[in-house]
Every structure is written in structure tokens, then in C-alpha cells.
Design a protein around this motif. Structure first.
Motif, mmCIF file in Angstrom:
data_model
loop_
_atom_site.group_PDB
_atom_site.id
_atom_site.type_symbol
_atom_site.label_atom_id
_atom_site.label_comp_id
_atom_site.label_asym_id
_atom_site.label_seq_id
_atom_site.Cartn_x
_atom_site.Cartn_y
_atom_site.Cartn_z
ATOM 1 N N GLY A 1 0.797 -1.229 0.000
ATOM 2 C CA GLY A 1 0.000 0.000 0.000
ATOM 3 C C GLY A 1 0.823 1.269 0.000
ATOM 4 N N LEU A 2 2.118 1.152 -0.293
ATOM 5 C CA LEU A 2 3.034 2.290 -0.144
ATOM 6 C C LEU A 2 2.740 3.420 -1.125
ATOM 7 C CD1 LEU A 2 5.659 3.450 1.156
ATOM 8 C CD2 LEU A 2 6.929 2.228 -0.625
ATOM 9 N N PHE A 3 2.730 4.646 -0.613
ATOM 10 C CA PHE A 3 2.590 5.849 -1.443
ATOM 11 C C PHE A 3 3.932 6.573 -1.412
ATOM 12 C CE2 PHE A 3 1.527 10.133 -2.625
ATOM 13 C CZ PHE A 3 0.435 10.017 -3.483
ATOM 14 N N ILE A 4 4.447 6.914 -2.587
ATOM 15 C CA ILE A 4 5.777 7.519 -2.633
ATOM 16 C C ILE A 4 5.723 8.936 -3.195
ATOM 17 C CG2 ILE A 4 8.077 7.409 -3.690
ATOM 18 C CD1 ILE A 4 7.919 4.386 -3.560
ATOM 19 N N VAL A 5 6.179 9.885 -2.372
ATOM 20 C CA VAL A 5 6.415 11.243 -2.855
ATOM 21 C C VAL A 5 7.924 11.378 -3.042
ATOM 22 C CG1 VAL A 5 6.180 13.720 -2.412
ATOM 23 C CG2 VAL A 5 4.434 12.123 -1.561
ATOM 24 N N ALA A 6 8.354 11.332 -4.298
ATOM 25 C CA ALA A 6 9.787 11.444 -4.577
ATOM 26 C C ALA A 6 10.181 12.916 -4.642
ATOM 27 C CB ALA A 6 10.110 10.744 -5.891
ATOM 28 N N VAL A 7 11.433 13.184 -4.338
ATOM 29 C CA VAL A 7 11.956 14.553 -4.466
ATOM 30 C C VAL A 7 13.177 14.506 -5.377
ATOM 31 C CG1 VAL A 7 12.957 16.543 -3.278
ATOM 32 C CG2 VAL A 7 11.165 15.223 -2.177
ATOM 33 N N ASN A 8 13.075 15.196 -6.509
ATOM 34 C CA ASN A 8 14.242 15.261 -7.391
ATOM 35 C C ASN A 8 15.318 16.115 -6.743
ATOM 36 O OD1 ASN A 8 13.058 13.724 -9.475
ATOM 37 N ND2 ASN A 8 11.894 15.525 -10.129
ATOM 38 N N CYS A 9 16.573 15.768 -7.012
ATOM 39 C CA CYS A 9 17.667 16.502 -6.371
ATOM 40 C C CYS A 9 18.054 17.717 -7.204
ATOM 41 C CB CYS A 9 18.867 15.587 -6.172
ATOM 42 S SG CYS A 9 18.545 14.323 -4.931
ATOM 43 N N THR A 10 18.151 18.852 -6.529
ATOM 44 C CA THR A 10 18.602 20.069 -7.201
ATOM 45 C C THR A 10 20.001 20.463 -6.738
ATOM 46 O OG1 THR A 10 17.397 21.330 -5.524
ATOM 47 C CG2 THR A 10 16.288 20.971 -7.625
ATOM 48 N N GLU A 11 20.518 19.715 -5.771
ATOM 49 C CA GLU A 11 21.900 19.885 -5.324
ATOM 50 C C GLU A 11 22.446 18.488 -5.072
ATOM 51 O OE1 GLU A 11 21.933 22.243 -1.751
ATOM 52 O OE2 GLU A 11 20.833 23.863 -2.735
ATOM 53 N N ALA A 12 23.702 18.266 -5.495
ATOM 54 C CA ALA A 12 24.303 16.953 -5.248
ATOM 55 C C ALA A 12 25.217 17.049 -4.040
ATOM 56 C CB ALA A 12 25.081 16.496 -6.468
ATOM 57 N N GLY A 13 25.251 15.985 -3.258
ATOM 58 C CA GLY A 13 26.140 15.942 -2.101
ATOM 59 C C GLY A 13 27.547 15.545 -2.527
ATOM 60 N N ASN A 14 28.460 15.755 -1.583
ATOM 61 C CA ASN A 14 29.866 15.484 -1.868
ATOM 62 C C ASN A 14 30.180 14.002 -2.015
ATOM 63 O OD1 ASN A 14 32.639 16.062 -2.118
ATOM 64 N ND2 ASN A 14 32.924 15.696 0.073
ATOM 65 N N THR A 15 29.317 13.138 -1.477
ATOM 66 C CA THR A 15 29.576 11.703 -1.630
ATOM 67 C C THR A 15 28.575 11.061 -2.605
ATOM 68 O OG1 THR A 15 28.286 11.273 0.376
ATOM 69 C CG2 THR A 15 30.662 11.399 0.636
ATOM 70 N N CYS A 16 27.813 11.893 -3.306
ATOM 71 C CA CYS A 16 26.820 11.389 -4.255
ATOM 72 C C CYS A 16 27.467 10.963 -5.576
ATOM 73 C CB CYS A 16 25.803 12.479 -4.584
ATOM 74 S SG CYS A 16 24.690 12.900 -3.230
ATOM 75 N N PHE A 17 26.949 9.887 -6.173
ATOM 76 C CA PHE A 17 27.376 9.540 -7.539
ATOM 77 C C PHE A 17 26.250 8.831 -8.304
ATOM 78 C CE2 PHE A 17 28.523 5.026 -6.625
ATOM 79 C CZ PHE A 17 28.658 5.068 -5.254
ATOM 80 N N CYS A 18 25.026 9.342 -8.130
ATOM 81 C CA CYS A 18 23.889 8.711 -8.795
ATOM 82 C C CYS A 18 23.975 8.865 -10.314
ATOM 83 C CB CYS A 18 22.564 9.257 -8.267
ATOM 84 S SG CYS A 18 22.266 10.994 -8.636
ATOM 85 N N SER A 19 24.610 9.964 -10.767
ATOM 86 C CA SER A 19 24.768 10.135 -12.221
ATOM 87 C C SER A 19 25.523 8.954 -12.816
ATOM 88 C CB SER A 19 25.535 11.421 -12.534
ATOM 89 O OG SER A 19 24.710 12.539 -12.339
ATOM 90 N N SER A 20 26.553 8.492 -12.107
ATOM 91 C CA SER A 20 27.331 7.352 -12.597
ATOM 92 C C SER A 20 26.492 6.088 -12.677
ATOM 93 C CB SER A 20 28.513 7.062 -11.668
ATOM 94 O OG SER A 20 29.341 8.172 -11.545
ATOM 95 N N MET A 21 25.583 5.934 -11.702
ATOM 96 C CA MET A 21 24.825 4.693 -11.621
ATOM 97 C C MET A 21 23.520 4.778 -12.415
ATOM 98 S SD MET A 21 27.156 3.345 -9.961
ATOM 99 C CE MET A 21 26.521 1.674 -10.041
ATOM 100 N N GLY A 22 23.240 5.930 -12.991
ATOM 101 C CA GLY A 22 22.030 6.089 -13.791
ATOM 102 C C GLY A 22 20.744 6.053 -12.979
ATOM 103 N N THR A 23 20.836 6.459 -11.727
ATOM 104 C CA THR A 23 19.653 6.381 -10.859
ATOM 105 C C THR A 23 19.094 7.756 -10.501
ATOM 106 O OG1 THR A 23 21.059 6.395 -8.902
ATOM 107 C CG2 THR A 23 20.449 4.238 -9.788
ATOM 108 N N GLY A 24 19.772 8.829 -10.865
ATOM 109 C CA GLY A 24 19.324 10.167 -10.493
ATOM 110 C C GLY A 24 20.075 11.190 -11.311
ATOM 111 N N PRO A 25 19.910 12.450 -10.986
ATOM 112 C CA PRO A 25 19.173 13.058 -9.872
ATOM 113 C C PRO A 25 17.692 13.294 -10.169
ATOM 114 C CG PRO A 25 20.467 14.749 -10.993
ATOM 115 C CD PRO A 25 20.730 13.458 -11.716
ATOM 116 N N ARG A 26 17.185 12.722 -11.280
ATOM 117 C CA ARG A 26 15.760 12.842 -11.602
ATOM 118 C C ARG A 26 15.075 11.493 -11.376
ATOM 119 N NH1 ARG A 26 16.504 14.511 -15.965
ATOM 120 N NH2 ARG A 26 15.801 16.655 -16.083
#
Lengths: 259, 386
Positions: free
Chosen positions: B154-179
Motif C-alpha cells: 500500500g506504499l505511497f511515494i512522494v519522490a523529491v528530485n535533487c537540485t543539489e548533489a552531495g559530496n559523496t553522491c554519484f547517482c549520475s554514474s549509476m544512472g539512478t538520479g538526480p531525476r
């Protein structure tokens, strides 16, 4: 159940503060259930009544610090079918093992008016250094839940669920953010055995390692991180010389930073 | 208001954002979102917008996390914290069943606890991918995991797109974000521009559209949509870390004996923090407990980690005694054999394992070190995408 059919429990004290025996008395509600299943045959802190050995289960608190105790533990082992040590003193020598790094004669000459009456060993050592131990329960003091688990496991002849991994796992399970990473608190949790429920980090304090080294600890890596955080060699020696100073890996680490 | 179509975009002004929480609560959802606790941003039940970490952000680096105040009053002006949503979907400790002794044997007791219906507020795109991965692990099989499934249903998900990347973030590399791409009911992008403060909102499901019926929204103009795109692109370009995924699976399979494993083992505490904070690490163990009377028994499922000795204990001892073998197992599973097992990488690039490692071991650095001096596979064909 008739007392004569129940397994006989003995609780022994060596050099210690009695806190771990108190944990047994503090069981309160569960104590009645224990007394229903086990004959408390020898437990001077609880009762003067003594039932002769041999004993099915012996809980041993405290460390070996005198020539008499060195003898006494041998006799207890002979009388005990199952011997479980409880607490940091019994499992690693306790806080009194700080003497192991110093000259005990110097202490006695300063503390006592007539030091010649003092008969003591140069070291405080864990019970397992002297006799075979069937199970070691860590902690300063031990956890009530773990004590009940061990007694429970003994009663039903199963392996106790006592993990030897890090305190970090307990922190994460209860949702406590890492105090070392988020607050810069020096925390011994990553090298310390779980069991306390990660009490100190929950209250924003680093772990003092009351439960001693975990399985495969890597103190040197953690020490280097403490140094990066600005702690001195002296701080490190003190960090590793607390309740479990005589534990093999903690002792080696404190000696490394003492030099 | 009229029911929106799936795929439409609207704007929710800051002053109306609270209506979203109220609408969800009215539909009996338990709203879980980011909030301040101690010195970190954690996910807990929140009842109002005021409980969000309004005006807070954080600085993350290897082995270090510090909260920092920000002046713009942003509701979602931070990245990911020490917890992930798995705490709710596959909780750290769950009673599986209990039984009572009877004259002829034992009797399993009925479970009475009702499953909460969660609404997650503020799921980052990396974490959304992590939930998709957990779906595959727990549900996409002949044998489904009820603990996860009952909570996920029954999970409802409100996702938040990232408008700032953190210093340890690498979602772009993994193809999972920031959108956020898929798997959300609503996805929002927070825009603060002078006195303007609003959320560009994407409707992902019929459920999402139904909830928006209770919320004041307005049509999204081109400029607002463009502003959102721009901010997300800025985040994509400012990742603090990157992980080269080119032939990564075979790179790790080809380098089981690389000296870097010794190097990292010398630093690794085998404390298991990385696996506990990882949003896709799902391992758990099962323990039985009995009461002293011996007539009541319970079976519990609790989080475990491949960094413990007990994890690899089989008859006679632990298979992975050395820290080297445990770190290698974790990283190789996460980045390589996960592809064979579940069809994707197990890493979503959230960076938690880097930030929350007490001694700051960085999975992107370890991988790069192996690539630098290891046997790099030549063939580029048949390599899984991240």
C-alpha cells in the motif's frame, strides 16, 4: 518442581565489584521463573543457605588477583559441569587489570600502612587464563537480557544467541545516527562487541567498550581515525585501557601507542 | 479540483505543501519523512511540514557528516542521511511468528498486528531506485517475501528530485538520479527563487492524482518546468563522486587477487556500517527465542551483514574469516554478481557507505584503484548497464 530434580546453580565471586551478580538479582520478575527451574545452590549475595556441590551450572564473576583465588578457581571448575564467566573482570581481567601495566608493589607500598600483609599477584587475569570456560558473557556490567538468554539456552540445551559482532549493528538497528560520523565523538563501537544495546551512542556519547573487543577487531585503523580527529597517543592509551585493558587486542593497541 | 492525468505536471506553492501531508493522512496513510534527530536528518513519522528539516542542509565527506543551516527555508535542501527506507520496508527486527506448547506438541499463534500503510515523503531518486531493486529481490520471484510485501503493497511515494548533489553522491554514474524516472506516485522538484517558493509536481500514478484532488495546485508554466529541469541538470553536473561503470562487473571478477583488497582490508573495521546504511543491502538472519518456562517460543528476523563472522558460518566454521574476504564479497556482490543475480547493479550511488564508514572507506576510490592497476577486461560486449 521438586528442588532435587532441578539443575543446581552456583554463583561465585572473585575480584570484582559485584555488579554482575546484581544483574542476576535485578532480574526480579524473571528471577521467580529462574528459581522455579533452577535450584539456587550457592549464591552468597542472595542467600546464606549453601547446598554442597557438584553444580550443574556455575556463574563466575571477577578476575584472578590473589594466590588463593588461583587455587579456588581450580576447585570450582572441578565441581562445575558447566562454567560460564560473567562480566569484564571474569572475561578480561576487568579495570583492575590496569595493574598489569604497572608495578603492584609500588601501589601497595603507597596505599597500605603495612604492605607486608598484602598478598596479591602482580596481575589481574581472566578466568579463562586459569581453567577451561564453557561460555564467556561480556560486559561491565553484563546485560540482563543476555544473562537470561544464556541461562535460558543452558536450560534448553541450545546455543545462546549472543553475537560477537560490533556495537555499530545495534546502533543501526535501533536507528541511532553514528555519533562518530555525525558529531565527531570518538567511539569504540566499531571494535567493540555488541550486547549492551548501544546505550552510550543513543545518548550522544561514544562507546567506552564495556563489552570488550568484537570478533576480528581492527583497532589500528580506528586509532588512526582518532588521530586524524585530533586525539593524542595518550588519549588512545586511555581509550583502550578501560574495562577490558587486558584483552589481547586492546592491550597490544594501548602498548603500541604508549611507546 | 478535477482529477489530473498521469504524466501531467502542476505546481504546488510552498504555503499549500502542508495540504499534501493532510490529504495523505486523511486517506489513512502514516506519513514518514525526513526530520532532525540528534545531529542528523532521519526518516520518522511526521505529522506536519514543520517537522521537516526546514532550512537545514548537511556537509558530507568520507566518514563525516555535519548539519549546516541554510538561509532559504528549503524543505528538501539536503541529500540522504544515515537511514534508508528499508528501515520501514524490511524493518531491523520483525517477529515472524510465535508458538505455544500444547499437550500434543505446539500451536502457532495468530498474528494480530495490522500492517501500517505508509506514505514516504521525500524519497530521493537514488532511494527510489533502491526500492525498485528491493522489489526485485523480495517480490520478483516464485517465492515472495511477506515481511517486505505486506509493507510495500500500500506504499505511497512522494519522490523529491535533487537540485543539489552531495559530496559523496554519484547517482549520475549509476544512472539512478538526480531525476526520478519511475516508481513514484508524485515527484516534486523544489524551486526557490527570490520570494517564489514552489514545487513542480509530476503525477506518476492514479493514486497520486487522487491525492492531488485534495491539494491546491496550479498549472505549471513553461518557465517553472524549465527551472526545474535546469536545477536537476545542475545537480547532475555537480556530483561529488563518480564511479566508472565501464566493464565494472568483469573488472571485479578478473581481479580477485588484486593487492588493493589487502590495502582496504587493512583499513576496514568489519563493523558492518556500510551494509546497515546501504539502501539495497537486505541481508538478515533468523533467531529463535524461548521463555524460561519453555512453553512459548518466538522466531525473529533481524538485520545481518556479510561483514560478520556469523554470516558465513556453516558447519565447522566461518567461510569468510578474513576482513579481506568479507570486504571483497560485499563489493563484488554489490557491483558485479548482483547483475547476474538480479539484473542490475546493487549500487544506486547514494554515497551512504562512504559518508557513514567511520574510517571513510570510499567504494568509488577502491574501484578506481583496482581499475588503475588491475586486469581490465578487453571485450566491451555483453556488459550489463548500471
Amino acid at each position: 518442581m521438586d528442588n532435587n530434580q532441578k539443575p543446581k546453580l552456583a554463583v561465585w565471586k572473585f575480584a570484582s565489584c559485584d555488579g554482575c551478580q546484581l544483574t542476576l538479582l535485578n532480574c526480579e520478575d524473571e528471577l521467580l521463573a529462574i528459581a522455579d527451574k533452577i535450584q539456587i545452590a550457592y549464591f552468597p549475595e542472595a542467600t546464606r543457605a549453601v547446598v554442597e556441590g557438584p553444580y550443574d551450572l556455575s556463574l563466575v564473576e571477577g578476575s584472578i588477583t590473589t594466590p588463593e583465588d588461583k587455587e579456588r578457581i581450580q576447585k570450582i571448575r572441578e565441581e562445575s559441569n558447566f562454567l560460564i564467566t560473567i562480566g569484564a573482570c571474569a572475561t578480561s581481567g576487568g579495570i583492575q587489570a590496569l595493574r598489569n601495566f604497572k608495578d603492584v608493589k609500588e601501589f601497595t607500598s603507597i596505599v597500605y600502612a603495612s604492605p607486608e600483609y598484602i598478598s596479591t599477584l602482580d596481575t589481574s587475569t581472566p578466568i579463562a587464563d586459569h581453567v577451561e570456560v564453557d561460555f564467556e558473557l561480556r560486559g561491565c556490567p553484563i546485560s540482563k537480557a543476555q544473562l537470561l538468554e544464556v541461562v535460558n539456552a543452558f536450560l534448553f540445551n541450545r546455543r545462546p544467541n549472543i553475537p560477537s559482532y560490533s556495537v555499530c549493528i545495534e546502533c543501526k538497528r535501533r536507528g541511532t545516527p553514528c555519533v562518530m560520523v555525525s558529531q565527531g565523538e570518538p567511539c569504540l563501537g566499531p571494535v567493540t562487541q555488541a550486547g549492551c544495546g548501544a546505550i552510550c551512542p543513543f545518548y550522544n556519547r561514544g562507546c567506552y567498550s564495556c563489552f570488550g573487543p568484537k570478533e576480528t577487531p581492527n583497532e589500528r585503523s580506528l586509532s588512526r581515525q582518532f588521530v586524524k580527529m585530533g586525539y593524542t597517543n595518550e588519549d588512545l592509551v586511555r581509550a583502550y585501557r578501560m574495562f577490558n585493558a587486558q584483552s589481547d587486542s586492546f592491550r597490544k593497541e594501548s602498548e603500541y601507542y604508549e611507546e | 479540483m478535477a482529477r489530473l492525468d498521469v504524466g501531467s505536471q502542476v505546481i504546488i506553492q510552498r504555503e499549500h505543501f502542508g495540504e499534501l501531508l493532510e490529504a495523505l493522512q486523511k486517506k489513512s496513510y502514516k506519513t514518514i519523512g525526513p526530520t532532525l534527530r540528534e545531529k542528523a536528518i532521519v526518516y520518522e513519522e511526521i505529522e506536519s511540514v514543520n517537522q521537516l528539516p526546514v532550512g537545514w542542509t548537511e556537509k558530507q565527506e568520507k566518514g563525516k557528516y555535519r548539519l549546516v543551516e541554510r538561509s532559504d527555508g528549503a524543505l528538501f535542501g539536503y541529500n540522504v542521511g544515515p537511514q534508508s527506507w528499508k528501515s520501514y520496508l524490511s524493518p531491523p527486527e520483525v517477529k515472524l511468528w510465535s508458538a505455544r506448547k500444547t499437550e500434543n506438541g505446539f500451536e502457532v499463534e495468530e498474528k494480530s498486528d495490522e500492517m501500517p500503510q505508509y506514505a514516504f515523503i521525500g524519497v530521493r531518486p537514488c532511494d527510489l531506485s533502491a526500492i525498485n531493486i528491493l522489489d526485485r529481490v523480495f517480490l520478483d520471484d516464485e517465492y515472495q517475501d511477506n515481511v517486505y510485501g505486506e509493507r510495500r503493497k500500500g506504499l505511497f511515494i512522494v519522490a523529491v528530485n535533487c537540485t543539489e548533489a552531495g559530496n559523496t553522491c554519484f547517482c549520475s554514474s549509476m544512472g539512478t538520479g538526480p531525476r526520478s524516472r519511475e516508481g513514484y506516485d508524485l515527484a516534486i522538484t523544489e524551486i526557490i527563487d527570490g520570494v517564489d517558493h514552489f514545487f513542480v509536481t509530476d503525477v506518476g500514478t492514479e493514486n497520486g492524482a487522487a491525492v492531488l484532488e485534495e491539494v491546491t495546485w496550479e498549472k505549471a508554466g513553461d518557465s517553472a518546468v524549465e527551472a526545474a529541469e535546469e536545477r536537476i541538470n545542475e545537480a547532475a553536473d555537480s556530483m561529488g563522486r563518480d564511479l566508472d561503470t565501464d566493464r565494472l562487473r568483469d573488472l571485479l571478477f578478473n581481479n580477485f587477487e588484486h593487492p588493493q583488497w589487502h590495502d582496504v582490508a587493512e583499513r576496514c573495521l568489519s563493523c558492518a556500517n556500510c551494509t546497515m546504511v546501504c539502501p539495497t543491502c537486505f541481508c538478515h538472519t533468523v533467531e529463535e527465542v524461548t521463555d524460561l518456562e519453555g512453553d512459548h517460543a518466538e522466531r525473529w528476523r533481524i538485520w545481518d551483514s556479510c561483514f560478520t563472522l556469523g554470516y558465513s558460518y556453516i558447519h565447522g566454521g566461518s567461510v569468510r574469516k578474513s576482513t579481506l574476504s568479507r570486504y571483497r564479497q560485499w563489493m563484488t556482490h554489490k557491483l558485479a554478481s548482483w547483475h547476474d543475480q538480479f539484473g542490475t547493479s546493487g549500487c544506486v550511488g547514494c554515497g551512504r557507505c562512504i559518508t557513514w564508514c567511520p574510517v571513510g572507506i570510499d567504494i568509488t576510490e577502491e574501484t578506481a584503484a583496482i581499475r588503475k592497476s588491475g586486469k581490465v577486461p578487453e571485450e566491451k560486449v555483453d556488459q550489463p548497464q548500471p
